[in-house]
Design an enzyme around this catalytic site. Structure first.
Site, PDB file in Angstrom:
ATOM      1  N   SER A 176     -10.558  42.726 -23.882  1.00  0.00           N
ATOM      2  CA  SER A 176     -10.577  41.481 -24.667  1.00  0.00           C
ATOM      3  C   SER A 176     -12.024  41.187 -25.024  1.00  0.00           C
ATOM      4  CB  SER A 176     -10.021  40.333 -23.824  1.00  0.00           C
ATOM      5  OG  SER A 176     -10.368  39.086 -24.389  1.00  0.00           O
ATOM      6  N   TYR A 205      -8.977  35.061 -16.089  1.00  0.00           N
ATOM      7  CA  TYR A 205      -8.747  36.038 -17.168  1.00  0.00           C
ATOM      8  C   TYR A 205     -10.059  36.726 -17.560  1.00  0.00           C
ATOM      9  CZ  TYR A 205      -7.185  37.871 -21.728  1.00  0.00           C
ATOM     10  OH  TYR A 205      -6.881  38.688 -22.799  1.00  0.00           O
TER      11      TYR A 205
HETATM   12  P1  NAD Z   1       2.091  39.930 -24.602  1.00  0.00           P
HETATM   13  O1  NAD Z   1       2.431  38.898 -23.573  1.00  0.00           O
HETATM   14  O2  NAD Z   1       2.987  40.069 -25.780  1.00  0.00           O
HETATM   15  O3  NAD Z   1       1.958  41.356 -23.924  1.00  0.00           O
HETATM   16  C1  NAD Z   1       1.750  41.572 -22.570  1.00  0.00           C
HETATM   17  C2  NAD Z   1       2.865  42.479 -22.069  1.00  0.00           C
HETATM   18  O4  NAD Z   1       2.574  42.829 -20.723  1.00  0.00           O
HETATM   19  C3  NAD Z   1       4.244  41.783 -22.078  1.00  0.00           C
HETATM   20  O5  NAD Z   1       5.188  42.650 -22.676  1.00  0.00           O
HETATM   21  C4  NAD Z   1       4.555  41.574 -20.605  1.00  0.00           C
HETATM   22  O6  NAD Z   1       5.935  41.646 -20.299  1.00  0.00           O
HETATM   23  C5  NAD Z   1       3.786  42.742 -19.988  1.00  0.00           C
HETATM   24  N1  NAD Z   1       3.493  42.537 -18.590  1.00  0.00           N
HETATM   25  C6  NAD Z   1       3.036  41.402 -17.993  1.00  0.00           C
HETATM   26  N2  NAD Z   1       2.879  41.624 -16.680  1.00  0.00           N
HETATM   27  C7  NAD Z   1       3.248  42.902 -16.452  1.00  0.00           C
HETATM   28  C8  NAD Z   1       3.322  43.702 -15.289  1.00  0.00           C
HETATM   29  N3  NAD Z   1       2.990  43.221 -14.090  1.00  0.00           N
HETATM   30  N4  NAD Z   1       3.734  44.999 -15.419  1.00  0.00           N
HETATM   31  C9  NAD Z   1       4.097  45.492 -16.616  1.00  0.00           C
HETATM   32  N5  NAD Z   1       4.044  44.767 -17.750  1.00  0.00           N
HETATM   33  C10 NAD Z   1       3.639  43.497 -17.659  1.00  0.00           C
HETATM   34  O7  NAD Z   1       0.587  39.639 -25.033  1.00  0.00           O
HETATM   35  P2  NAD Z   1      -0.398  40.426 -26.010  1.00  0.00           P
HETATM   36  O8  NAD Z   1      -1.136  39.375 -26.741  1.00  0.00           O
HETATM   37  O9  NAD Z   1       0.300  41.479 -26.779  1.00  0.00           O
HETATM   38  O10 NAD Z   1      -1.410  41.076 -24.952  1.00  0.00           O
HETATM   39  C11 NAD Z   1      -1.503  42.481 -24.715  1.00  0.00           C
HETATM   40  C12 NAD Z   1      -2.874  42.810 -24.138  1.00  0.00           C
HETATM   41  O11 NAD Z   1      -3.869  42.477 -25.108  1.00  0.00           O
HETATM   42  C13 NAD Z   1      -3.231  42.010 -22.884  1.00  0.00           C
HETATM   43  O12 NAD Z   1      -3.922  42.835 -21.973  1.00  0.00           O
HETATM   44  C14 NAD Z   1      -4.139  40.921 -23.405  1.00  0.00           C
HETATM   45  O13 NAD Z   1      -5.034  40.458 -22.424  1.00  0.00           O
HETATM   46  C15 NAD Z   1      -4.855  41.667 -24.520  1.00  0.00           C
HETATM   47  N6  NAD Z   1      -5.436  40.794 -25.545  1.00  0.00           N
HETATM   48  C16 NAD Z   1      -4.646  40.073 -26.400  1.00  0.00           C
HETATM   49  C17 NAD Z   1      -5.249  39.288 -27.373  1.00  0.00           C
HETATM   50  C18 NAD Z   1      -4.456  38.496 -28.376  1.00  0.00           C
HETATM   51  O14 NAD Z   1      -5.060  37.782 -29.185  1.00  0.00           O
HETATM   52  N7  NAD Z   1      -3.140  38.590 -28.415  1.00  0.00           N
HETATM   53  C19 NAD Z   1      -6.634  39.216 -27.453  1.00  0.00           C
HETATM   54  C20 NAD Z   1      -7.401  39.949 -26.556  1.00  0.00           C
HETATM   55  C21 NAD Z   1      -6.784  40.742 -25.609  1.00  0.00           C
END
Ligand code: NAD
Length: 286
Positions: free
Chosen positions: A171, A184
């Site tokens: 991130s 986080y």
């Molecule tokens: P999201 O909630 O759609 O995706 C996260 C996924 O991880 C979900 O499908 C959830 O079920 C799964 N998950 C949670 N705990 C778990 C576990 N213990 N074991 C297996 N799976 C698990 O959110 P997202 O926005 O798609 O985030 C995905 C990644 O991108 C994350 O690591 C997040 O920190 C990172 N991220 C997202 C953004 C954003 O703007 N969306 C920005 C920076 C970083």
């Protein structure tokens, strides 16, 4: 008078023709947390690029199966595997299932991640620990299984010049401090040095390790940050490009980073953030 909240509408994306360029043809990729958001887009992009994909998910299998169907539509194989990435026994089983189904693993994408937000004084040990377990211990456990497997397999030059590739989805908060989200930000900062230290250690074995650091990406989990005019305008103050990113933009970069096209790229974080890390407060000269 109350704050007026205008809902923003995005059109449904068209169903795209399957890409012809198969940079990852015949390779096998495992994407954690792949049934939603960025993970979904990563799994589909890798599948469209010719990789067989293991779709890891937590919870109900329906959304994971939809992702598998889209990958199969374009000619790659896909299976969905339930596992909590913070649990060593479940992670081991997931890697065993991967090898049983596809015979090998070439690409690991550590995407699963969560946020449990609270002001610092109110942050509970449970909230701190769970975020560390999923965001940091999860990648540790998956990297360990992957490195052991990559070393055992060695290089198959018909697939890739590397013995294996690891991508961590970090991130912008691996470098931008984030008040109210200390757990986080600490987990993503930790992930950065996990990635870099591991990259240093396994480079001689031809295992490549890199990260992608997304900025604000339009996923269902952060809907509140972009689905009203007011929230979206506030968000844009932090983004020099003045738009939110799409999950597919992370997917496209991941295909390149996992392919031999980027073979000399090692131990880096690729920021995909529309310039969020460029100190946008200084846009007008400070
Ligand atoms: P999201 O909630 O759609 O995706 C996260 C996924 O991880 C979900 O499908 C959830 O079920 C799964 N998950 C949670 N705990 C778990 C576990 N213990 N074991 C297996 N799976 C698990 O959110 P997202 O926005 O798609 O985030 C995905 C990644 O991108 C994350 O690591 C997040 O920190 C990172 N991220 C997202 C953004 C954003 O703007 N969306 C920005 C920076 C970083």
């Amino acid at each position: 008078m109350g704050v007026q909240t205008t809902s923003l509408q995005w059109p449904e994306p068209p169903v795209l023709a399957c890409p012809v360029l198969k940079l990852l043809h015949g390779q096998t990729a495992l994407v954690t947390g792949a049934s939603s958001g960025i993970g979904r887009a990563l799994a589909i992009a890798l599948g469209h690029a010719g990789a067989n994909v293991v779709i890891n998910y937590l919870g109900s299998p329906e959304k994971a199966e939809e992702v598998a169907k889209e990958i199969q539509r374009c000619g790659s194989r896909a299976i969905s595997v339930a596992a909590d990435v913070s649990k060593p026994d479940q992670v081991q089983l997931m890697f065993q299932q991967t090898v049983a189904e596809f015979g090998r693993l070439d690409i690991l994408v550590n995407n699963a991640g969560i946020q449990l937000d609270a002001a610092f004084e109110d942050l509970t040990l449970e909230q701190w620990q769970r975020v560390m377990d999923v965001n940091l211990t999860g990648p540790f456990l998956c990297c360990q299984e992957a490195v052991r497997l990559f070393k055992k397999q060695g290089i198959d030059a018909s697939l890739s010049c590397a013995a294996g590739k690891i991508l961590c989805i970090s991130s912008v908060h691996e470098v931008i401090p984030w008040a109210g989200h200390v757990n986080y930000a600490a987990s993503k900062g930790g992930l950065m040095l996990l990635m870099k230290s591991l990259a240093q250690e396994v480079a001689p074995q031809r295992i490549r390790v890199n990260s992608i650091a997304p900025g604000a990406i339009r996923t269902p989990t952060n809907t509140a940050a972009w689905n009203t005019r007011e929230a979206y305008d506030d968000l844009l103050k932090l983004i020099p490009q003045k738009r939110i990113g799409e999950p597919e933009e992370i997917g496209r970069a991941a295909v390149w980073l996992a392919s031999d096209q980027s073979d000399y790229v090692h131990g880096i974080t690729l920021f995909i953030d529309g310039g969020m890390t460029l100190y946008p407060g200084f846009e007008t000269g400070g």
